[in-house]
Write a protein that holds these residues in place. Sequence first.
Motif, short mmCIF file in Angstrom:
data_model
loop_
_atom_site.label_atom_id
_atom_site.label_comp_id
_atom_site.label_asym_id
_atom_site.label_seq_id
_atom_site.Cartn_x
_atom_site.Cartn_y
_atom_site.Cartn_z
N GLU A 1 37.88 -53.90 38.22
CA GLU A 1 36.66 -53.82 38.79
C GLU A 1 36.12 -55.29 38.80
N ASN A 2 36.51 -56.13 37.79
CA ASN A 2 35.94 -57.53 37.99
C ASN A 2 36.45 -58.41 38.86
N LYS A 3 37.94 -58.08 39.16
CA LYS A 3 38.34 -58.72 40.27
C LYS A 3 38.07 -58.74 41.60
N ARG B 1 29.86 -68.68 44.95
CA ARG B 1 29.69 -69.04 43.54
C ARG B 1 30.03 -68.03 42.71
N LEU B 2 30.62 -68.49 41.50
CA LEU B 2 31.01 -67.49 40.61
C LEU B 2 29.85 -66.73 39.95
N PRO B 3 30.12 -65.49 39.81
CA PRO B 3 28.88 -64.44 39.20
C PRO B 3 28.69 -64.84 37.86
N THR B 4 27.42 -64.62 37.24
CA THR B 4 27.16 -64.94 35.89
C THR B 4 27.17 -63.68 35.26
N VAL B 5 27.01 -63.86 33.74
CA VAL B 5 26.67 -62.62 33.08
C VAL B 5 25.58 -61.80 33.58
N TYR B 6 24.65 -62.45 33.85
CA TYR B 6 23.34 -61.89 34.47
C TYR B 6 23.64 -60.95 35.81
N ALA B 7 24.25 -61.68 36.57
CA ALA B 7 24.82 -60.89 37.70
C ALA B 7 25.69 -59.49 37.33
N ALA B 8 26.47 -59.89 36.39
CA ALA B 8 27.60 -58.79 36.10
C ALA B 8 26.93 -57.56 35.57
N ASN B 9 26.15 -58.02 34.78
CA ASN B 9 25.15 -56.82 34.08
C ASN B 9 24.35 -56.02 34.77
N MET B 10 23.72 -56.61 35.94
CA MET B 10 23.17 -55.65 36.72
C MET B 10 23.93 -54.93 37.72
N TYR B 11 25.28 -55.40 37.74
CA TYR B 11 26.44 -54.80 38.68
C TYR B 11 26.62 -53.79 38.22
N ASP B 12 26.95 -53.87 36.78
CA ASP B 12 27.34 -52.81 35.82
C ASP B 12 26.48 -51.80 35.80
N ILE B 13 25.17 -52.05 35.77
CA ILE B 13 23.84 -51.11 35.89
C ILE B 13 24.23 -50.14 37.17
N GLY B 14 24.48 -50.83 38.20
CA GLY B 14 24.88 -50.07 39.51
C GLY B 14 25.88 -49.05 39.25
N VAL C 1 32.57 -45.53 30.92
CA VAL C 1 32.34 -46.06 32.30
C VAL C 1 33.27 -47.38 32.18
N ASN C 2 34.24 -47.53 33.44
CA ASN C 2 34.69 -48.79 33.57
C ASN C 2 33.68 -49.68 34.27
N GLY C 3 33.42 -50.96 33.64
CA GLY C 3 32.61 -51.80 34.40
C GLY C 3 33.33 -53.23 34.44
N VAL C 4 32.49 -53.88 35.14
CA VAL C 4 33.06 -55.35 35.28
C VAL C 4 33.57 -56.07 33.82
N ARG C 5 32.65 -55.55 32.83
CA ARG C 5 32.51 -56.34 31.42
C ARG C 5 33.74 -55.72 30.80
N GLY C 6 34.23 -54.67 31.23
CA GLY C 6 35.06 -53.84 30.37
C GLY C 6 34.74 -52.28 30.19
N LYS C 7 35.25 -51.89 29.37
CA LYS C 7 34.95 -50.35 29.00
C LYS C 7 33.42 -50.22 28.43
N LEU C 8 32.44 -49.55 29.06
CA LEU C 8 31.02 -49.30 28.58
C LEU C 8 30.65 -47.81 28.18
N GLU C 9 29.97 -47.93 27.12
CA GLU C 9 29.62 -46.41 26.78
C GLU C 9 28.34 -46.72 25.76
N PHE C 10 27.40 -45.76 25.88
CA PHE C 10 26.10 -46.00 24.93
C PHE C 10 26.32 -45.25 23.68
N ASP C 11 25.80 -45.82 22.65
CA ASP C 11 25.93 -45.35 21.47
C ASP C 11 24.64 -44.57 21.26
#
Length: 385
Positions: free
Chosen positions: A287-289, A301-314, A343-353
């Motif tokens: 997903e991140n590649k 330019r390279l994405p930042t953590v801010y961009a990655a977070n909103m992409y994962d929200i997508g 869910v597999n996101g660009v940050r890795g595996k994501l799940e809500f607690d």
Amino acid sequence: MVGALLLTSVATACGGSSLGNSSQRSDSGKVKVGVLVSLSGVYASVGKDMKNGFDLYLEQHDNKLGGRTVDLDVVDEGSEPQSGVAGATRLAQQDGVDLVAGIVSGPTASASRDIFDAAKVPVLMGNTGSVALGKKLKSDWIWRASYDNGDPGRLLGKELAADNSAGNVFLIGADYSGGHETLDGFKETFPKDRIAGELYTPFGKTSDYSPYLAKIRASGAKNVFCFYAGGEAIEFTKQFHQFGLDKSVKLYSAGFLTEGTALDAEGDAALGVMNASRYNWDVDNPENKQFVAAYQAKFNRLPTVYAANMYDIGILLDQAIKSIDGAVTHDNLRKAINELGGVNGVRGKLEFDDTNTIKQPFYLVKVDKTAEGLRNVMVKDLGRS
């Protein structure tokens, strides 16, 4: 509470017609998404990156989430709680959005909590990790899809505590909730007798850090853990270097000190800075590649953590909305988000607690010179939040 007071006044002005209307939908083939991010003020660069990440996801998916055409409503959060609350009020009570994504700062998030909760509008936080929203201000309508402010400090503190040769650590950050909560996380896992000092600088009002840097030098600390972002990150990092502290003190941050345009402005002053971050461009997953390649192609330019977070929200919203049969209402969207699972996101595996906070990997990264120029480069995995 600020949010409650503004809620009352705006509801009166607007007749309260949309308050609590959790089944409101005009077209089952569309979804109206409010994006609340800073497009002005000290965090404007953060908000721009957040918007870029979400825009890219929509562009890659034909401007749809879960097969529904997206009607995007972008509002400037600014850099003060007052402007952020005004934006939240507009989205929740006037614009008839199905959901809200974004929000840069903790004060905006906390002050807007009652507005979103009363209007029963689902909100996915895209940057702030306000601790209160996972505890005393927890709402069934708000998810911290970003992180908990204490997470990077807790994981880094644990890492440094295990290294007896690391020496003492001095703590410094911006004097508002984000700074205090980040440093508090570090203190949860790092020995008190190895903390050399703790200081907070006036948020958005500090241009000269030399008095604080002098106190760090006098403390004899071998490490600094700090919280600064946006324009403050640039000034602190450059002055830390100009003061000569980088020759004897290792500088650690909660993942924001050398992000994006901040690193561009800091230049070689940022060399060697270490960050405990929930994202880096070289996270190794499919997903991140593809995300990094697409982001570079579009924004050069390279994405930042801010961009990655909103992409994962997508990604999260795409899967949640896809599971909804019929119109997208506030109620069934809330249920769909709660039932997402992993869910597999660009940050890795994501799940809500159970506090509506995302569980995710964190990484230790270091600013280094590469063939492509200065970059944050992965050092190691710090574990999951």
